[in-house]
Design an enzyme around this catalytic site. Structure first.
Site, PDB file in Angstrom:
ATOM      1  N   THR A  84      38.825  34.097  36.707  1.00 45.76           N
ATOM      2  CA  THR A  84      39.683  33.556  35.645  1.00 45.76           C
ATOM      3  C   THR A  84      40.006  32.078  35.859  1.00 45.76           C
ATOM      4  O   THR A  84      40.648  31.449  35.022  1.00 45.76           O
ATOM      5  CB  THR A  84      41.001  34.365  35.543  1.00 45.76           C
ATOM      6  OG1 THR A  84      41.492  34.600  36.852  1.00 45.76           O
ATOM      7  CG2 THR A  84      40.791  35.670  34.834  1.00 45.76           C
TER       8      THR A  84
ATOM      9  N   ASP B  88      26.118  39.725  48.567  1.00 42.85           N
ATOM     10  CA  ASP B  88      25.057  39.460  49.546  1.00 42.85           C
ATOM     11  C   ASP B  88      23.848  40.286  49.139  1.00 42.85           C
ATOM     12  O   ASP B  88      23.831  40.860  48.046  1.00 42.85           O
ATOM     13  CB  ASP B  88      25.552  39.837  50.957  1.00 42.85           C
ATOM     14  CG  ASP B  88      24.891  38.991  52.045  1.00 42.85           C
ATOM     15  OD1 ASP B  88      23.648  38.877  52.021  1.00 42.85           O
ATOM     16  OD2 ASP B  88      25.602  38.452  52.909  1.00 42.85           O
TER      17      ASP B  88
ATOM     18  N   ARG C 278      51.425  34.672  42.191  1.00 45.23           N
ATOM     19  CA  ARG C 278      52.417  33.602  42.322  1.00 45.23           C
ATOM     20  C   ARG C 278      53.658  33.771  41.464  1.00 45.23           C
ATOM     21  O   ARG C 278      54.757  33.438  41.929  1.00 45.23           O
ATOM     22  CB  ARG C 278      51.733  32.242  42.094  1.00 45.23           C
ATOM     23  CG  ARG C 278      50.889  31.827  43.282  1.00 45.23           C
ATOM     24  CD  ARG C 278      49.904  30.737  42.951  1.00 45.23           C
ATOM     25  NE  ARG C 278      48.757  31.244  42.216  1.00 45.23           N
ATOM     26  CZ  ARG C 278      47.708  30.510  41.859  1.00 45.23           C
ATOM     27  NH1 ARG C 278      47.677  29.221  42.163  1.00 45.23           N
ATOM     28  NH2 ARG C 278      46.700  31.047  41.209  1.00 45.23           N
TER      29      ARG C 278
ATOM     30  N   LYS D   8      47.216  44.135  47.153  1.00 42.09           N
ATOM     31  CA  LYS D   8      45.842  43.639  47.227  1.00 42.09           C
ATOM     32  C   LYS D   8      45.704  42.742  48.456  1.00 42.09           C
ATOM     33  O   LYS D   8      46.473  41.797  48.635  1.00 42.09           O
ATOM     34  CB  LYS D   8      45.516  42.853  45.953  1.00 42.09           C
ATOM     35  CG  LYS D   8      44.090  42.343  45.901  1.00 42.09           C
ATOM     36  CD  LYS D   8      43.740  41.827  44.518  1.00 42.09           C
ATOM     37  CE  LYS D   8      44.011  40.366  44.324  1.00 42.09           C
ATOM     38  NZ  LYS D   8      43.142  39.455  45.076  1.00 42.09           N
TER      39      LYS D   8
ATOM     40  N   LYS E 164      35.447  40.850  47.435  1.00 44.94           N
ATOM     41  CA  LYS E 164      34.422  40.372  46.483  1.00 44.94           C
ATOM     42  C   LYS E 164      33.062  40.228  47.163  1.00 44.94           C
ATOM     43  O   LYS E 164      32.480  39.141  47.219  1.00 44.94           O
ATOM     44  CB  LYS E 164      34.866  39.054  45.849  1.00 44.94           C
ATOM     45  CG  LYS E 164      36.173  39.157  45.060  1.00 44.94           C
ATOM     46  CD  LYS E 164      36.485  37.865  44.303  1.00 44.94           C
ATOM     47  CE  LYS E 164      37.709  37.963  43.421  1.00 44.94           C
ATOM     48  NZ  LYS E 164      39.002  37.910  44.097  1.00 44.94           N
TER      49      LYS E 164
ATOM     50  N   ASP F 162      40.209  43.351  48.441  1.00 43.09           N
ATOM     51  CA  ASP F 162      39.520  42.477  47.480  1.00 43.09           C
ATOM     52  C   ASP F 162      38.731  41.408  48.225  1.00 43.09           C
ATOM     53  O   ASP F 162      39.161  40.273  48.340  1.00 43.09           O
ATOM     54  CB  ASP F 162      40.577  41.841  46.554  1.00 43.09           C
ATOM     55  CG  ASP F 162      39.947  40.957  45.499  1.00 43.09           C
ATOM     56  OD1 ASP F 162      38.751  41.148  45.187  1.00 43.09           O
ATOM     57  OD2 ASP F 162      40.640  40.062  44.987  1.00 43.09           O
TER      58      ASP F 162
HETATM   59  O1  C5P Z   1      48.797  35.395  39.913  1.00 47.03           O
HETATM   60  P1  C5P Z   1      47.952  34.575  40.818  1.00 47.03           P
HETATM   61  O2  C5P Z   1      47.115  33.543  40.106  1.00 47.03           O
HETATM   62  O3  C5P Z   1      48.706  34.005  41.987  1.00 47.03           O
HETATM   63  O4  C5P Z   1      46.915  35.617  41.447  1.00 47.03           O
HETATM   64  C1  C5P Z   1      45.988  35.187  42.390  1.00 47.03           C
HETATM   65  C2  C5P Z   1      45.238  36.389  42.882  1.00 47.03           C
HETATM   66  O5  C5P Z   1      44.399  36.877  41.841  1.00 47.03           O
HETATM   67  C3  C5P Z   1      44.354  36.068  44.061  1.00 47.03           C
HETATM   68  O6  C5P Z   1      44.534  37.099  45.029  1.00 47.03           O
HETATM   69  C4  C5P Z   1      42.962  36.100  43.502  1.00 47.03           C
HETATM   70  O7  C5P Z   1      42.018  36.568  44.429  1.00 47.03           O
HETATM   71  C5  C5P Z   1      43.109  37.073  42.359  1.00 47.03           C
HETATM   72  N1  C5P Z   1      42.138  36.840  41.323  1.00 47.03           N
HETATM   73  C6  C5P Z   1      41.159  37.764  41.120  1.00 47.03           C
HETATM   74  N2  C5P Z   1      40.203  37.540  40.172  1.00 47.03           N
HETATM   75  C7  C5P Z   1      40.250  36.468  39.405  1.00 47.03           C
HETATM   76  C8  C5P Z   1      41.265  35.538  39.588  1.00 47.03           C
HETATM   77  C9  C5P Z   1      42.209  35.754  40.567  1.00 47.03           C
HETATM   78  O8  C5P Z   1      41.128  38.788  41.794  1.00 47.03           O
HETATM   79  N3  C5P Z   1      39.375  36.344  38.447  1.00 47.03           N
END
Ligand code: C5P
Length: 244
Positions: free
Chosen positions: A124, A73, A220, A40, A70, A68
Site C-alpha cells: 500500500t 524466493d 501507527r 502481527k 512476506k 508477516d
Molecule cells: O498502520 P501502519 O501504516 O503503521 O501499518 C504498518 C504495518 O502494515 C507494517 O507492519 C507493514 O508491514 C504492514 N503493511 C502490510 N502490507 C502493506 C502495507 C503495510 O502488511 N501493503
C-alpha cells in the site's frame, strides 16, 4: 468469510508489533491483548529478536499470531521456510504472489494446512507512479488491475486470501468470492495523525470493513496514539458501525 459473523469487531484488528525489541513488544502485547484480535510480527522484530517474540505473545495473550515475513524466493526455499514457520504454531503467514504460480503452488497446496496463507498483492506504499518507475507493463499500472491479477494467482495457487488495500477489497471479494480472506493494511482513521506517512493507498477502518475487509492492519494510529487502548477501542467502534 464464514467466520465473519463469529468475530467481534476487535477480533478484526491486526496490530503490528513494529517495535524495536522484545521489551517494547511485550509492553504492547500486555496493553492491547484485550483490545485487538491479532498480533502481527514483522521483519524488524523477528530479525532482531527471533522466535522468542512468538513465545512471548502466545504466553501473554490469546490473540492470534501473524508472522508477516512476506517470503519471496525460489519455490524450494520458500516452501522450506514456510514449513519451518508453520512449526511455531502461528495463525497467519504471508508470501509474495508476483513470482507466478510455480512458486506458490507447491507450498500453498502441500505445506500449509494450519496457518492461513495470505498472498501479498501490492504494497500500500506503492502508487501508480511507482509502478511505472518499476517497469510494470502499462496495462497493469492501474493498482486495481495489478491487485486483481495477483489475487487470482494467489487463489489459483491455493492461498486462503490476500493482503490488499481497502480501495481494492470490494473488487477482490467480487472477483474471488466472499470466503477468500482479505486483510487490509493502509488504514488511517480520520482522527489519526501519522508523521511522515509512507502509506499512499489508504482508507478509514469504517471504509475498509464496509468494502468487505475481513481484517484490518492498524499500526501507527494505535501505537503512536497518546492512549493506544483508547485508539484501539475507537477503531473497534468504527468496525462495529461498518458491520451493523
Ligand atoms: O498502520 P501502519 O501504516 O503503521 O501499518 C504498518 C504495518 O502494515 C507494517 O507492519 C507493514 O508491514 C504492514 N503493511 C502490510 N502490507 C502493506 C502495507 C503495510 O502488511 N501493503
Amino acid at each position: 468469510m464464514s467466520k465473519k459473523s463469529r468475530l467481534f469487531p476487535k477480533d478484526r484488528i491486526i496490530f503490528p508489533l513494529d517495535l524495536p525489541n522484545l521489551k517494547e513488544a511485550g509492553r504492547f502485547v500486555k496493553l492491547l491483548k484485550n483490545h485487538v484480535g491479532v498480533f502481527k510480527i514483522g521483519l524488524e522484530l523477528f530479525v532482531g529478536e527471533g522466535p522468542d517474540i512468538i513465545s512471548l505473545a502466545k504466553k501473554e495473550s490469546s490473540a492470534k499470531i501473524f508472522l508477516d515475513l512476506k517470503f519471496h524466493d525460489i519455490p524450494e526455499t520458500v516452501r522450506r521456510a514456510l514449513t519451518a514457520a508453520s512449526a511455531y504454531g502461528i495463525d497467519f503467514l504471508t508470501i509474495h504472489c508476483d513470482s507466478g504460480q510455480k512458486l506458490i503452488e507447491p507450498l500453498a497446496k502441500k505445506t500449509c494446512q494450519n496457518p492461513i496463507v495470505l498472498g501479498v498483492t501490492l504494497l500500500t506504499s506503492l502508487s501508480e507512479k511507482d509502478l511505472a518507475e518499476m517497469g510494470i507493463r502499462k496495462e497493469l499500472q492501474d493498482p486495481l488491475k495489478l491487485v486483481l491479477h495477483s489475487a487470482k494467482l494467489a487463489k489459483a495457487a491455493g492461498c486462503n486470501g490476500v493482503v490488499c488495500s481497502g480501495l481494492e477489497v470490494k473488487s477482490v471479494k467480487k472477483a474471488l468470492g466472499r470466503n477468500f480472506i482479505t486483510v487490509c493494511p493502509g488504514i488511517r482513521p480520520l482522527w489519526a495523525i501519522v508523521k511522515q506517512d509512507d502509506q499512499k493507498r489508504f482508507v478509514t477502518p469504517y471504509e475498509a470493513v464496509k468494502n468487505g475487509a475481513d481484517y484490518i492492519v492498524v499500526g501507527r494510529p494505535i501505537r503512536d496514539a497518546v492512549n493506544p487502548v483508547d485508539a484501539a477501542k475507537r477503531v473497534a467502534q468504527e468496525i462495529g458501525m461498518a458491520l451493523s
